[in-house]
Design an enzyme around this catalytic site. Structure first.
Site, PDB file in Angstrom:
ATOM      1  N   ARG A  51      96.373 -24.088 107.653  1.00  0.00           N
ATOM      2  CA  ARG A  51      97.140 -23.767 108.864  1.00  0.00           C
ATOM      3  C   ARG A  51      96.231 -23.604 110.082  1.00  0.00           C
ATOM      4  O   ARG A  51      96.621 -23.942 111.202  1.00  0.00           O
ATOM      5  CB  ARG A  51      97.964 -22.488 108.656  1.00  0.00           C
ATOM      6  CG  ARG A  51      98.987 -22.232 109.775  1.00  0.00           C
ATOM      7  CD  ARG A  51      99.680 -20.899 109.653  1.00  0.00           C
ATOM      8  NE  ARG A  51     100.813 -20.770 110.568  1.00  0.00           N
ATOM      9  CZ  ARG A  51     101.354 -19.620 110.944  1.00  0.00           C
ATOM     10  NH1 ARG A  51     100.859 -18.472 110.462  1.00  0.00           N
ATOM     11  NH2 ARG A  51     102.369 -19.586 111.785  1.00  0.00           N
ATOM     12  N   SER A 109     104.314 -22.388 116.003  1.00  0.00           N
ATOM     13  CA  SER A 109     104.142 -22.541 114.567  1.00  0.00           C
ATOM     14  C   SER A 109     105.042 -21.495 113.919  1.00  0.00           C
ATOM     15  O   SER A 109     104.859 -20.297 114.118  1.00  0.00           O
ATOM     16  CB  SER A 109     102.676 -22.315 114.162  1.00  0.00           C
ATOM     17  OG  SER A 109     102.519 -22.436 112.760  1.00  0.00           O
ATOM     18  N   SER A 110     106.033 -21.953 113.173  1.00  0.00           N
ATOM     19  CA  SER A 110     107.058 -21.054 112.654  1.00  0.00           C
ATOM     20  C   SER A 110     106.482 -20.057 111.652  1.00  0.00           C
ATOM     21  O   SER A 110     105.397 -20.259 111.090  1.00  0.00           O
ATOM     22  CB  SER A 110     108.172 -21.856 111.979  1.00  0.00           C
ATOM     23  OG  SER A 110     108.795 -22.717 112.900  1.00  0.00           O
ATOM     24  N   GLN A 111     107.227 -19.004 111.425  1.00  0.00           N
ATOM     25  CA  GLN A 111     106.831 -17.983 110.453  1.00  0.00           C
ATOM     26  C   GLN A 111     106.764 -18.614 109.064  1.00  0.00           C
ATOM     27  O   GLN A 111     107.727 -19.252 108.614  1.00  0.00           O
ATOM     28  CB  GLN A 111     107.848 -16.847 110.482  1.00  0.00           C
ATOM     29  CG  GLN A 111     107.455 -15.640 109.670  1.00  0.00           C
ATOM     30  CD  GLN A 111     108.435 -14.494 109.864  1.00  0.00           C
ATOM     31  OE1 GLN A 111     109.464 -14.634 110.506  1.00  0.00           O
ATOM     32  NE2 GLN A 111     108.122 -13.342 109.289  1.00  0.00           N
TER      33      GLN A 111
END
Length: 367
Positions: free
Chosen positions: A40, A89-91
Site C-alpha cells: 500500500r 485511498s479507501s479504508q
C-alpha cells in the site's frame, strides 16, 4: 536519501491483514494474501491530513506519521481539487468487505469504476491477473500516477482515463463491476456491460448494493449490511467536487422532532441519503464527542441548521430540515431498519429503492 522499506513494510502489511482477519473483515485466504503482499505504501506516497497538511514518506519530518498511517485501517485523502478532497485511498476494512462481496473465481473479468491511487486495482490484479482487470478514472492527474505506481509494484492492468459512468464498453462484458465512488443512481451503461450472470457492486446512499441485470434496461438488487462512505462519482463536466457551504439561515428557530443523536445513526443516514440525496453535512461536537448541532445543505441551495437548543432553522428552495424530519418519522415507524432490509429495482427511466419488498415503502432515485 531513499529508505529501503521492504522488510518493515512487509511486517506492517502482515499486521494489518491479521487485524482485518481478527475483526472479520477479511475471511478469504486469497484476499488475505493480496493484502499481505500488495504494498500500500507504494500507492500512497503521501496523503493530506484533515487540516490540509501534506504528509509524505519522502519528508523526514513526516515519514514516521506517513508510514504508520498507510499501514493502519484508515481512509487517506490523496488528491485535492481547488482545496477540496476529490480522491482517496479507501479504508482497508471497507476494501476487504467489497472485494469479498464480489465473490470472484479464477479467470473472472472485473471493471473498477474509480482507479484512485491504484491500490484496489493492484489487489484485484493479485487475485485475478492483470489481463482480467480494467479500471477507469476521470482525470489523468489520477490515472497517470496510478499507472506508474502499479508498474512499480509489478502490475499492468488496463488503466483508462474517462467518465466512469460510461464504463469501458470496448472491453465488456465483465463478470463483475465494482464502483469505488459514491453514486446517487446506477449509470445504465454499466449494467449493459455485465455478463448475463454478472453483477455490479456499488455504494448507494452510505451502503453497498449488489445489483444483477435482469434484461434490457432492467436490474434488481439488495443492499448489504454495514456502511460504505465514498467520495462522489465525478463526471466529465466536473461535478462531484465539493463546494463551500452557503450562508446559514437566520431568524428564530422552531422546535425540531429530529434529535441531534439521530444524525450519528448510520442506519437513519442511509435512508436520509436515499430519500434526500446529495446532502453535505457539518457537525458540532460536545465535550464527550456527542453531536450537539448540525448544518446540512443541498446543491439546490436549500440549507438547514440544528441549534444546540434543539431548534431548527431552514431556508432556500425547500424546507430541508422538515424533509429530514419526515424521513426520520418513517424510519421510526419501520423499526429503525438497517441497509440490508432495502432493495433496488431498475427499469428504463426509473430507479427505486424499497423497504423489505418491492411493494413496501418506495423512494424514487433522481436520474
Amino acid at each position: 536519501m531513499t529508505i529501503d522499506l521492504t522488510d518493515q513494510a512487509a511486517e506492517a502489511r502482515r499486521a494489518l491483514a491479521q487485524a482485518l482477519t481478527d475483526t472479520g473483515d477479511l475471511t478469504d485466504p486469497a484476499w488475505r494474501r493480496a493484502f499481505e503482499e500488495v504494498p500500500r505504501h507504494v500507492f500512497v506516497p503521501y496523503f493530506y491530513a484533515p487540516d490540509g497538511e501534506r504528509v509524505s514518506g519522502a519528508d523526514p519530518a513526516t515519514h514516521e506519521r506517513w508510514f504508520t498511517a498507510v499501514h493502519e485501517d484508515r481512509s487517506l485523502v490523496t488528491h485535492r481539487t481547488d482545496g477540496a478532497a476529490t480522491s482517496s485511498s479507501s479504508q482497508p476494512s471497507l476494501m476487504a468487505t467489497m472485494l469479498e462481496a464480489l465473490t470472484v473465481t479464477d479467470g473472472m473479468t472485473v471493471l473498477e469504476i474509480g482507479a484512485g491511487t491504484g491500490y484496489n486495482v493492484a489487489l484485484l490484479c493479485h487475485r485475478l491477473g492483470d489481463i482480467n482487470v480494467t479500471t477507469i478514472d476521470i482525470s489523468p492527474d489520477i490515472t497517470d500516477p496510478a499507472r506508474e505506481r502499479l508498474a512499480t509494484a509489478g502490475y499492468q492492468p488496463h488503466v483508462i482515463t474517462g467518465d466512469g459512468s460510461l464504463g469501458v464498453p470496448d472491453r465488456a462484458p465483465y463478470d463483475r463491476i465494482i464502483v469505488t465512488c459514491g453514486l446517487t443512481t446506477v449509470p445504465p451503461a454499466l449494467l449493459q456491460q455485465l455478463t448475463d450472470d454478472g453483477f455490479l457492486l456499488a455504494p448507494l446512499g452510505n451502503a453497498l448494493a449488489r445489483i444483477h441485470p435482469r434484461g434490457p434496461g432492467t436490474a434488481t438488487g439488495r443492499f448489504l449490511p454495514g456502511g460504505a462512505f465514498f467520495m462522489p462519482l465525478r463526471h466529465a463536466q466536473g461535478d462531484g467536487v465539493p463546494t463551500r457551504g452557503p450562508l446559514l439561515p437566520t431568524g428564530h428557530g422552531r422546535p425540531s422532532t429530529l434529535p441531534a443523536d439521530a444524525i450519528a445513526d448510520n442506519h437513519f443516514r442511509f435512508l436520509a441519503g436515499i430519500a434526500v440525496p446529495g446532502l453535505t453535512w457539518q457537525y458540532d461536537l460536545g465535550e464527550n464527542g456527542e453531536i450537539t448541532g448540525a448544518r446540512v445543505w443541498h446543491p439546490d441551495g436549500s440549507i438547514a441548521q440544528l441549534h444546540p437548543d434543539t431548534t431548527a432553522t431552514e431556508t432556500g428552495f425547500r424546507p430541508l430540515w422538515t424533509a429530514l424530519e419526515d424521513v426520520h418519522r418513517t424510519y421510526l415507524i419501520a423499526d429503525c431498519p438497517g441497509p440490508d432490509r432495502y432493495g433496488i429495482t431498475i427499469r428504463p427511466g426509473e430507479q427505486c429503492v424499497w423497504l423489505d419488498n418491492p411493494d413496501g415503502p418506495t423512494w424514487v432515485l433522481t436520474m
